[in-house]
Enzyme design. Structure first.
Site, PDB file in Angstrom:
ATOM      1  N   SER A  60       0.857  -1.221  -0.149  1.00  0.00           N
ATOM      2  CA  SER A  60       0.074  -0.143  -0.034  1.00  0.00           C
ATOM      3  C   SER A  60       0.834   1.308  -0.029  1.00  0.00           C
ATOM      4  CB  SER A  60      -0.783   0.094   1.185  1.00  0.00           C
ATOM      5  OG  SER A  60      -1.650  -1.236   1.338  1.00  0.00           O
TER       6      SER A  60
HETATM    7  N1  SAH Z   1      -0.492  -4.950   4.063  1.00  0.00           N
HETATM    8  C1  SAH Z   1       0.158  -5.295   2.690  1.00  0.00           C
HETATM    9  C2  SAH Z   1      -0.651  -4.849   1.587  1.00  0.00           C
HETATM   10  C3  SAH Z   1      -1.072  -5.896   1.021  1.00  0.00           C
HETATM   11  S1  SAH Z   1      -2.286  -6.236  -0.447  1.00  0.00           S
HETATM   12  C4  SAH Z   1       1.565  -4.477   2.974  1.00  0.00           C
HETATM   13  O1  SAH Z   1       1.953  -3.619   3.707  1.00  0.00           O
HETATM   14  O2  SAH Z   1       2.350  -4.967   2.008  1.00  0.00           O
HETATM   15  C5  SAH Z   1      -3.383  -7.026   0.246  1.00  0.00           C
HETATM   16  C6  SAH Z   1      -2.920  -8.578   0.240  1.00  0.00           C
HETATM   17  O3  SAH Z   1      -4.081  -9.345   0.885  1.00  0.00           O
HETATM   18  C7  SAH Z   1      -2.444  -9.439  -0.768  1.00  0.00           C
HETATM   19  O4  SAH Z   1      -0.972  -9.896  -0.542  1.00  0.00           O
HETATM   20  C8  SAH Z   1      -3.296 -10.621  -0.953  1.00  0.00           C
HETATM   21  O5  SAH Z   1      -2.728 -11.811  -1.218  1.00  0.00           O
HETATM   22  C9  SAH Z   1      -3.982 -10.634   0.542  1.00  0.00           C
HETATM   23  N2  SAH Z   1      -5.193 -11.199   0.644  1.00  0.00           N
HETATM   24  C10 SAH Z   1      -6.227 -11.019  -0.433  1.00  0.00           C
HETATM   25  N3  SAH Z   1      -7.479 -12.028   0.290  1.00  0.00           N
HETATM   26  C11 SAH Z   1      -7.112 -12.465   1.461  1.00  0.00           C
HETATM   27  C12 SAH Z   1      -7.463 -13.396   2.347  1.00  0.00           C
HETATM   28  N4  SAH Z   1      -8.788 -13.893   2.248  1.00  0.00           N
HETATM   29  N5  SAH Z   1      -6.772 -13.601   3.403  1.00  0.00           N
HETATM   30  C13 SAH Z   1      -5.521 -13.302   3.640  1.00  0.00           C
HETATM   31  N6  SAH Z   1      -4.897 -12.542   2.678  1.00  0.00           N
HETATM   32  C14 SAH Z   1      -5.579 -12.068   1.643  1.00  0.00           C
END
Ligand code: SAH
Length: 224
Positions: A60
């Site tokens: 993000s």
């Molecule tokens: N917080 C992260 C941003 C992640 S983007 C950072 O600081 O880098 C969102 C993430 O959510 C992705 O990696 C995606 O694979 C994950 N995601 C999507 N659906 C999910 C679920 N049901 N359970 C766990 N992770 C999930």
């Protein structure tokens, strides 16, 4: 060099009103974002923009990390659940607030972060280890729409992928007076919500701002 850029970015986030509290400002100044972005993009680590981290996912933008962390009103000692570990950066920032490097370990809280993509579970673990957060953040592989009952209940829950609605297990695994920060909407436009649970367990939703996140995929999220 990175430290100067980090300071300049944090100053910009303060000027723009995204980072306000001492806790959050300190955490943003402390966590090395350059260790959480792909090596070939390291020059962009302190631009206020999301960056690709592989598997079609993104880290993000710093202003969104600052905004969500402020809204969560994290306190040292809190137990936090994050859904969507991705690079591990946001988890590290929250760990620096609930378990500050400067505080004695006995006072440390903990961050649990769930990730559904195995390659990103491994990436987040590696990044968090390199940055010195491995003992304050636990990366769990699985469907975060189910929460993480093994460590529930949580003081705060942060969802970093966009949901069609609040997954019921997250409401159940939140303590009274707890807060959830979650983007809710359709796949291409969402609003960030702050959801506060009352002492009696009632949920109050506040709409904060339009936003755009990758989809939350799982049992109580979107289908693959
Ligand atoms: N917080 C992260 C941003 C992640 S983007 C950072 O600081 O880098 C969102 C993430 O959510 C992705 O990696 C995606 O694979 C994950 N995601 C999507 N659906 C999910 C679920 N049901 N359970 C766990 N992770 C999930």
């Amino acid at each position: 060099m990175f430290e100067e850029r980090r300071r300049a970015l944090v100053e910009k986030l303060v000027r723009e009103g995204y980072a306000r509290s001492e806790h959050v400002i300190n955490a943003l100044l402390r966590v090395p974002r350059e260790l959480f972005v792909p090596e070939e993009l390291v020059e962009l680590a302190y631009e206020d923009t999301p960056l690709p981290i592989g598997f079609g996912q993104t880290i993000s933008a710093p202003h969104m990390v600052a905004l969500m962390t402020e809204l969560a009103e994290l306190k040292p000692g809190h137990k936090v659940l994050e859904i969507g570990a991705g690079s591990g950066y946001h988890a590290a920032v929250m760990a620096e607030v609930v378990a500050p490097s400067s505080a004695p370990r006995e006072e440390w809280g903990h961050v649990y972060t769930v990730e559904r993509i195995k390659g990103l579970v491994e990436l987040a673990r590696r990044n968090l280890r390199r940055a010195g957060y491995a003992d304050r953040v636990t990366v769990v592989e699985g469907d975060g729409t189910l929460g993480y009952s093994e460590a529930a209940p949580f003081d705060r829950i942060i969802v970093t992928a966009s949901a069609p609605h609040l997954p019921p297990p997250l409401a159940e695994q939140l303590k009274p007076r707890g807060r959830i920060i979650i983007p809710i909407g359709d796949k291409y436009l969402q609003h960030l919500y702050l959801i506060v649970k009352s002492e009696e367990g009632k949920l109050k939703y506040s709409k904060i701002t339009p936003c755009l996140f990758v989809p939350l995929i799982g049992r109580y999220g979107w289908r693959e």
